[in-house]
Motif scaffolding. Structure first.
Motif, PDB file in Angstrom:
ATOM      1  N   UNK A  88      17.155 -12.814  12.628  1.00 19.88           N
ATOM      2  CA  UNK A  88      16.865 -13.525  11.387  1.00 19.88           C
ATOM      3  C   UNK A  88      16.940 -15.028  11.460  1.00 19.88           C
ATOM      4  N   UNK A  89      16.716 -15.604  12.656  1.00 26.27           N
ATOM      5  CA  UNK A  89      16.837 -17.054  12.819  1.00 26.27           C
ATOM      6  C   UNK A  89      15.531 -17.709  13.265  1.00 26.27           C
ATOM      7  N   UNK A  90      14.402 -17.050  13.023  1.00 27.36           N
ATOM      8  CA  UNK A  90      13.112 -17.620  13.448  1.00 27.36           C
ATOM      9  C   UNK A  90      12.879 -18.998  12.840  1.00 27.36           C
ATOM     10  N   UNK A  91      13.308 -19.175  11.594  1.00 29.65           N
ATOM     11  CA  UNK A  91      13.056 -20.446  10.903  1.00 29.65           C
ATOM     12  C   UNK A  91      13.897 -21.584  11.454  1.00 29.65           C
ATOM     13  N   UNK A  92      14.866 -21.261  12.310  1.00 29.04           N
ATOM     14  CA  UNK A  92      15.748 -22.288  12.891  1.00 29.04           C
ATOM     15  C   UNK A  92      15.455 -22.530  14.368  1.00 29.04           C
ATOM     16  N   UNK A  93      14.294 -22.102  14.848  1.00 31.79           N
ATOM     17  CA  UNK A  93      13.990 -22.214  16.274  1.00 31.79           C
ATOM     18  C   UNK A  93      14.100 -23.642  16.781  1.00 31.79           C
ATOM     19  N   UNK A  94      13.669 -24.632  15.965  1.00 30.04           N
ATOM     20  CA  UNK A  94      13.683 -26.030  16.407  1.00 30.04           C
ATOM     21  C   UNK A  94      14.894 -26.803  15.902  1.00 30.04           C
ATOM     22  N   UNK A 108      20.197 -23.029   6.729  1.00 26.84           N
ATOM     23  CA  UNK A 108      20.944 -22.624   7.915  1.00 26.84           C
ATOM     24  C   UNK A 108      21.430 -21.184   7.830  1.00 26.84           C
ATOM     25  N   UNK A 109      21.117 -20.511   6.739  1.00 31.13           N
ATOM     26  CA  UNK A 109      21.510 -19.122   6.583  1.00 31.13           C
ATOM     27  C   UNK A 109      20.466 -18.209   7.227  1.00 31.13           C
ATOM     28  N   UNK A 110      20.896 -17.103   7.839  1.00 31.88           N
ATOM     29  CA  UNK A 110      19.929 -16.181   8.449  1.00 31.88           C
ATOM     30  C   UNK A 110      19.059 -15.498   7.405  1.00 31.88           C
ATOM     31  N   UNK A 111      17.837 -15.187   7.813  1.00 31.37           N
ATOM     32  CA  UNK A 111      16.929 -14.445   6.961  1.00 31.37           C
ATOM     33  C   UNK A 111      17.006 -12.959   7.320  1.00 31.37           C
ATOM     34  N   UNK A 112      16.126 -12.185   6.743  1.00 30.95           N
ATOM     35  CA  UNK A 112      16.129 -10.755   7.030  1.00 30.95           C
ATOM     36  C   UNK A 112      15.834 -10.514   8.505  1.00 30.95           C
ATOM     37  N   UNK A 113      16.602  -9.607   9.111  1.00 26.07           N
ATOM     38  CA  UNK A 113      16.415  -9.305  10.522  1.00 26.07           C
ATOM     39  C   UNK A 113      15.125  -8.528  10.724  1.00 26.07           C
ATOM     40  N   UNK A 114      14.412  -8.822  11.816  1.00 27.10           N
ATOM     41  CA  UNK A 114      13.278  -7.980  12.198  1.00 27.10           C
ATOM     42  C   UNK A 114      13.805  -6.820  13.034  1.00 27.10           C
TER      43      UNK A 114
END
Length: 621
Positions: free
Chosen positions: A504-510, A351-357
């Motif tokens: 940085x939240x692409x992995x949390x889209x769903x 649930x943590x943000x990843x690197x920003x694009x």
């Protein structure tokens, strides 16, 4: 045993059959029920033969009423108690037309009477909803419930048409497209209409319109900030929610070929509410579950149940309203998801943000000019003659102690407060007296001190919901899933996924948005604001709840947004962050602007040091 365990795990895995298969299987079973019942099929508590068919007809009609109520109450968040009155309006519209043609052959066709009943229901919904929704809150509940109390009086006022308190009888069976219907034909008409209603509402709720309604239920303020007209959307939901009640009423008069005011009393009205809460008001098919259970506790219109109706309904409303807030259907879905995560070890993303694009895109910024704004609340002067300018391509900060008027100023800019005097302009547009939704559509997007995230939406849906009012789609296009609607949905997904990557939240889209921690929710709000492509973006304490590393990345993002052409206004207590990102800093104290300048000028300003920075330095030490 081990093989059985693997099979069970597979049934609950991500590769589940489409959710639509169960409703389709139920629909197919119901359509072939009459010959099965004639052949001796019996269902527990529902009976056999004609009794079974009759019970299913009642359940189908009441479920249509409840699914409309779920749209109004469960999704739009407006408590409507008048479904029984709308139900009665549809029934009497068809009953009166049917009795008027009783001596003529063929009798009036369902293709005529049902649209009339739907139109009457929509009209009753509009007449009662238009004033009730204006004042909001319990006013709609009062007005709609009053309609139920009027049913006997309305029937008595027009006895020639309604049969008065005695009622209309015998109502002849209808025809459909010129074909006279027997009892089985009436059954298929009821089941067919129920299938169509549920298919329509399923597509409506699982569309951009359904997402907008969930945003509205969570926070009308948030909905307004996204450009959504709160009143229009609520009224739309209320009127559309009334239509299946009218259709069900139009078919109800053929159930026993009899109508009287006693069939639409207070117990019926409360029964519909109880069925909605019991089955799950924020579900599509929960109304069926609620109606089935209530029908088996005691049919809604039997005299033997009437004396116990209110205590039973009251107990159910209290129990499921407090203990199982999602109703049986919603709570079952939650329990299954919890079981899969806990015992089947479904892999959950971090649930943590990843690197920003860095792909923030381009913004057509406009100069935001606040001139001489004052605002008081009673004897409290929140703002006094405040003027400032925010220009495209720059970060304009507003700082000051708690209670200095920072958020009040943002609320005036975004239309939630009207100033006592002064003006607000964005480019060549005067925003001073515009409603919040109009301000948003003019090009102002914002975040809030407390993130407002609707329950039941994924992160992608939360972000894409900001496009709803700016790239509109029609109801029929959404219901029928026309190509024009599908193109808008694809655009929503593309923009939403791109902006999730920006923060940085692409992995949390769903992922369900409400499961995110506070800091990550703030980043989600920033993405939602950006997807609207605003001319000016107002960020209210965006760094609150973020880690130091996340603050540094957010600082870079804010600078990138400004560099992309947007006008960026930031309220923030993190003074060091503002020194690093702001081009211009405005300092408020007790509602007055005491200083404006570059970070270097503000840092060395003796007035600021004495009234704000010195105070913070003391607290820090």
């Amino acid at each position: 045993m081990r093989e059985g365990s693997r099979t069970f795990r597979a049934l609950l895995s991500h590769r589940r059959p489409p959710a639509v298969l169960a409703p389709l299987a139920l629909a197919a079973f119901l359509l072939v029920l009459p010959p099965l019942a004639d052949g001796g099929l019996a269902l527990p508590t529902l009976g056999t033969g004609p009794s079974l068919v009759h019970e299913v007809e009642i359940i189908a009609l009441y479920s249509m009423v409840v699914v409309g109520l779920n749209l109004t109450y469960g999704y739009a968040g407006e408590l409507a108690l008048g479904q029984a009155a709308i139900f009665a309006g549809g029934a009497y519209a068809t009953g009166i037309l049917a009795m008027a043609t009783i001596y003529h052959h063929p009798v009036l066709d369902l293709a005529i009477t049902l649209p009339v009943s739907a139109l009457v229901a929509a009209l009753v919904g509009f007449i009662s909803g238009a004033p009730g929704l204006r004042v909001a809150g319990w006013a709609l509940a009062y007005i709609s419930f009053f309609l139920v109390l009027l049913i006997p009086d309305m029937a008595s006022a027009f006895p020639a048409a309604t049969g008065g308190l005695i009622g209309l009888t015998p109502i002849p069976n209808p025809s459909f497209l010129g074909i006279q219907l027997d009892s089985n034909g009436v059954y298929w008409a009821m089941i067919g209409c129920a299938i169509v209603v549920f298919a329509v509402f399923r597509n409506l709720i699982r569309s951009r319109h359904g997402e907008a309604l969930q945003v509205l239920r969570q926070s009308p303020i948030m909905a307004s900030s996204l450009g959504i007209s709160v009143y229009r959307l609520k009224l739309m939901a209320y009127v559309i929610g009334a239509i299946p009640a009218g259709i069900a009423g139009g078919l109800y008069c053929y159930l026993n070929n009899f109508l009287s005011p006693g069939l639409f009393d207070i117990y019926t009205a409360i029964g519909f509410i109880a069925a909605s809460v019991l089955g799950g008001s924020r579900t599509i098919y929960g109304g069926i579950v609620g109606v089935v259970i209530l029908q088996e506790i005691g049919p809604l219109h039997t005299s033997s149940f009437t004396q116990y109706a209110l205590p039973v309904y009251g107990a159910l409303l209290v129990t499921f309203g407090v203990v199982l807030t999602g109703g049986l259907t919603g709570s079952l879905g939650t329990a299954i998801d919890l079981f899969r995560r806990r015992f089947l070890r479904d892999k959950q993303p971090s649930l943590e943000p990843q690197e920003f694009s860095g792909d923030v895109g381009h913004f057509e910024g406009a100069e935001l000019v606040v001139t001489g704004v004052s605002k008081s609340f009673g004897g409290n002067q929140a703002l006094s003659d405040v003027s400032l300018t925010a220009t495209p391509g720059k970060v304009t900060a507003i700082i000051g102690p708690n209670g200095s008027g920072k958020t009040s100023l943002l609320n005036i800019v975004s239309g939630f407060y009207r100033p006592d005097k002064g003006t607000v302009r964005l480019g060549d547009q005067d925003l001073t007296l515009k409603a919040p939704s109009k301000v948003a559509l003019a090009g102002v997007a914002r975040t809030f001190q407390t993130p407002s995230i609707p329950a039941g939406l994924t992160c992608l849906q939360v972000v894409s919901s900001a496009r709803y009012a700016r790239d509109t789609s029609g109801l029929m296009a959404a219901i029928l899933r026309l190509p024009s609607y599908r193109r808008k949905v694809r655009r929503d997904i593309e923009e939403g996924e791109r902006l999730l990557g920006v923060v940085g939240l692409s992995h949390l889209a769903k992922a369900q948005a409400t499961t995110l921690p506070l800091g990550t929710r703030r980043l989600l709000e920033v993405a939602r604001a950006l997807v609207a492509r605003p001319a000016a973006i107002l960020l209210d304490e965006p760094a609150s709840g973020l880690s130091m590393d996340e603050v540094r990345r957010l600082s870079r993002l804010i600078c990138q947004i400004a560099a992309a052409g947007a006008t960026v206004v930031v309220i923030e207590h993190n003074f060091q962050m503002m020194l690093e990102v702001a081009d211009v800093i405005n300092v408020l104290r007790e509602g007055r602007l005491i200083a404006t300048g570059s970070p270097t000028e503000i840092r060395s300003n003796p007035v600021v040091i004495e009234s704000y920075l010195g105070e913070e330095t003391e607290e820090d030490t």
